[in-house]
Design a protein around this motif. Structure first.
Motif, short mmCIF file in Angstrom:
data_model
loop_
_atom_site.label_atom_id
_atom_site.label_comp_id
_atom_site.label_asym_id
_atom_site.label_seq_id
_atom_site.Cartn_x
_atom_site.Cartn_y
_atom_site.Cartn_z
N MET A 234 -40.09 16.69 -22.16
CA MET A 234 -39.23 15.54 -21.76
C MET A 234 -38.58 16.35 -20.45
O MET A 234 -38.03 17.34 -20.46
N ASP B 258 -34.55 12.99 -17.99
CA ASP B 258 -34.84 12.06 -19.22
C ASP B 258 -33.86 12.48 -20.42
O ASP B 258 -33.39 11.67 -21.22
N ARG B 259 -33.73 13.89 -20.56
CA ARG B 259 -32.87 14.50 -21.90
C ARG B 259 -31.46 14.11 -21.55
O ARG B 259 -30.84 13.69 -22.80
N LYS C 254 -30.30 11.40 -20.01
CA LYS C 254 -30.25 9.80 -19.86
C LYS C 254 -30.56 9.64 -21.70
O LYS C 254 -29.85 8.54 -21.96
N ASN C 255 -30.94 10.33 -22.39
CA ASN C 255 -31.14 10.14 -23.72
C ASN C 255 -29.93 10.57 -24.73
O ASN C 255 -29.91 10.55 -25.87
N GLY C 256 -28.88 10.95 -23.85
CA GLY C 256 -27.68 11.44 -24.69
C GLY C 256 -27.38 12.78 -24.44
O GLY C 256 -26.54 13.48 -25.25
N GLY C 257 -28.53 13.73 -24.17
CA GLY C 257 -28.01 15.23 -24.05
C GLY C 257 -27.16 15.48 -23.05
O GLY C 257 -27.08 14.87 -21.94
N ASN D 123 -26.24 9.95 -13.80
CA ASN D 123 -26.38 8.88 -14.66
C ASN D 123 -27.14 7.51 -13.89
O ASN D 123 -27.37 6.73 -14.40
N GLU E 7 -37.71 6.97 -14.09
CA GLU E 7 -39.00 7.15 -14.71
C GLU E 7 -39.87 7.78 -13.88
O GLU E 7 -40.94 8.41 -14.21
N SER F 6 -40.14 13.87 -13.15
CA SER F 6 -40.69 14.68 -14.17
C SER F 6 -40.20 15.94 -14.01
O SER F 6 -39.89 16.49 -13.07
#
Length: 497
Positions: free
Chosen positions: A1, A5-6, A8-11, A481, A487, A490
């Motif tokens: 990841m 992305d981390r 964005k996923n709440g990290g 954010n 997307e 990377s």
């Protein structure tokens, strides 16, 4: 990841604080929702302060690890991360690098050497004078953060003929970042102190974000000296596109509107703290002052919003009282402090002291005691009343604060003396305490300082106000954010640095 992305996923974004001091920037970022994973600071007291505050509750061995002072010129990024227990690719673990590397070495290195570092990362070994900035850039190159925050004094815009901020941006751009810098005054962001500093923001260009500085939340009409200092810092900016190096990374500061709430005053910042008067009766002796005596808060107080924040800062709550409300022993000067007016500086203080001395001479004369001006007795008596400094040479050495204005800039020199901040309350007739200095910097009462009085003063004066740091951290989190084409970002893209 990927890193983004981390997040964005709440990290929580993971922050490494270089040249961390006692942790002003770290505290602001922690309050904004970031995770402080480590710091590098060479001063032992400041390093210990950072560890005991940001790893409170951790096992003693963890605190001891983070307490170790570190010389960034001797610490390789990989070794440092391994010491903290991080394994694998070191670029996986740091999302944001913050800090304020000293500017002296940077100015001596210049653009050519910095570009050489970007292309040849071991080049810093050839010029130890430049290690501090070059090492900072090396940590950026190796750890590949998504975002960067750098803080420094306004003079970095013209240091030895170098616009250091501009040169940093040029190098960071070559490392893959979009950059902007500006001048921000902490008083416009809820800090009860007028403190102008350069702040530089950078984001990896693959994030494709718009760089924005935080919007002011408070307003005050700054004294003319602050306006003049800004003009001096900015007057050498070069926007001529036909010159070899136009200054195109500078952005004008966001303007504070008069309609905003008024800036926090010195009185609002400290009036709820215990009154200190025992020094007036000989109750304070010279020497190191330790933080081993609890001073309870006065009872039945109506607290203003700032005082409530200082006592109830999440994670640093404090309800019983404070242990670092300690002051210097300056028995010669208490009577001078009492008679100084708000805003008086050393020339006025010298006049007050001379008048007090002359009054004492007259009192003795009425008793039949007289001294010749060249006698040792006369000189000794004068020394009990009048400071030895020439008021023409040291006009700014002393200053009595105004209660209805924010504090003037706190400096690390507080660690040597506190005459730049004489308390506004003439009845207390003293310089400010360690805790009052911390309040003016926006450190909450539950934030503890390692060492004794002088090291604590130095740590506070050297720090970035946490509320200023939080305003920047909040804005940076919003920017992270709001990344465009997330997307497509990377870990491989970030690796192009």
């Amino acid at each position: 990841m990927s890193k983004i992305d981390r997040i964005k996923n709440g990290g929580k974004p993971r922050v490494l604080d270089l040249f961390a001091g006692c942790g002003g920037i770290s505290l602001g970022f922690l309050a904004a929702g970031y995770e402080i994973i480590g710091s590098i600071e060479i001063d032992p007291d400041a390093a210990r302060t950072h560890a005991i505050n940001f790893y409170r509750g951790a096992p003693e061995e963890v605190i001891d690890t983070h307490s170790k002072p570190g010389d960034i010129t001797q610490l390789e990024p990989a070794d440092f991360m391994a010491d903290l227990g991080y394994e694998g690719d070191i670029a996986d673990h740091v999302d944001v690098i913050v800090g304020g590397p000293p500017c002296q070495a940077f100015a001596r290195v210049g653009r050519a050497k910095l570009r050489e570092v970007a292309e040849h990362p071991e080049a810093y070994l050839n010029d130890p004078r430049g290690n501090l900035y070059l090492r900072y850039l090396e940590y950026v190159r190796k750890l590949k953060p998504l975002a960067i925050l750098i803080e420094n004094v306004p003079d970095v815009l013209n240091y030895g003929g170098h616009n250091i901020s501009e040169e940093i941006c040029e190098v960071l751009e070559e490392l893959g970042y979009d950059c902007k810098y500006t001048l921000l005054n902490s008083v416009y962001y809820g800090v009860p102190q007028m403190r102008e500093r350069m702040f530089l923001l950078a984001y990896h260009r693959d994030l494709d974000v718009e760089l924005r500085f935080p919007t002011p939340t408070h307003w005050v009409d700054l004294p003319i000296g602050y306006h003049n200092s800004r003009k001096v810092a900015l007057k050498t900016l070069n926007f001529d596109l036909f010159t070899e190096h136009p200054d195109n990374y500078y952005e004008a500061p966001p303007k504070a509107a008069k309609s905003l709430p008024k800036a926090i005053t010195a009185y609002q910042a400290t009036a709820d703290l215990p009154v200190i008067k025992e020094h007036l009766n000989g109750g304070i002796k010279r020497g190191a002052r330790r933080f081993d005596e609890l001073m309870p808060y006065p009872k039945n107080q109506k607290l203003n919003a700032y005082a409530r924040l200082m006592r109830n800062w999440v994670g640093f709550e404090n309800t019983g009282g404070i242990k670092d409300h300690v002051i210097r022993s300056l028995p010669r000067d208490y009577k001078i402090f009492a008679k100084m007016k708000a805003g008086d500086q050393y020339p006025e203080a010298f006049k007050v002291a001379t008048a007090l001395f002359q009054k004492e001479i007259q009192k003795l004369a009425k008793k039949g005691i007289t001294y010749k001006e060249d006698s040792e007795e006369y000189k000794a008596l004068k020394a009990e009343f009048v400071p030895p400094y020439d008021p023409g040479k040291f006009p700014n050495k002393w200053r009595k604060m105004e209660k209805d204005m924010p504090s003037r800039t706190l400096l690390a020199h507080l660690g040597k003396d506190s005459y730049s901040h004489i308390h506004y309350d003439s009845d207390q007739a003293r310089t400010i305490s360690v805790r009052e200095a911390a309040r003016f910097q926006s450190f909450p009462d539950g934030f503890v300082f390692s060492g004794t009085m002088n090291p604590a003063f130095k740590q506070i004066g050297n720090s970035v106000p946490p509320l200023m740091a939080k305003a920047l951290a909040d804005q940076m989190l919003v920017t992270l954010n709001e990344t465009v084409h997330v997307e497509e970002v990377s870990h491989q893209a970030i690796d192009v640095i």
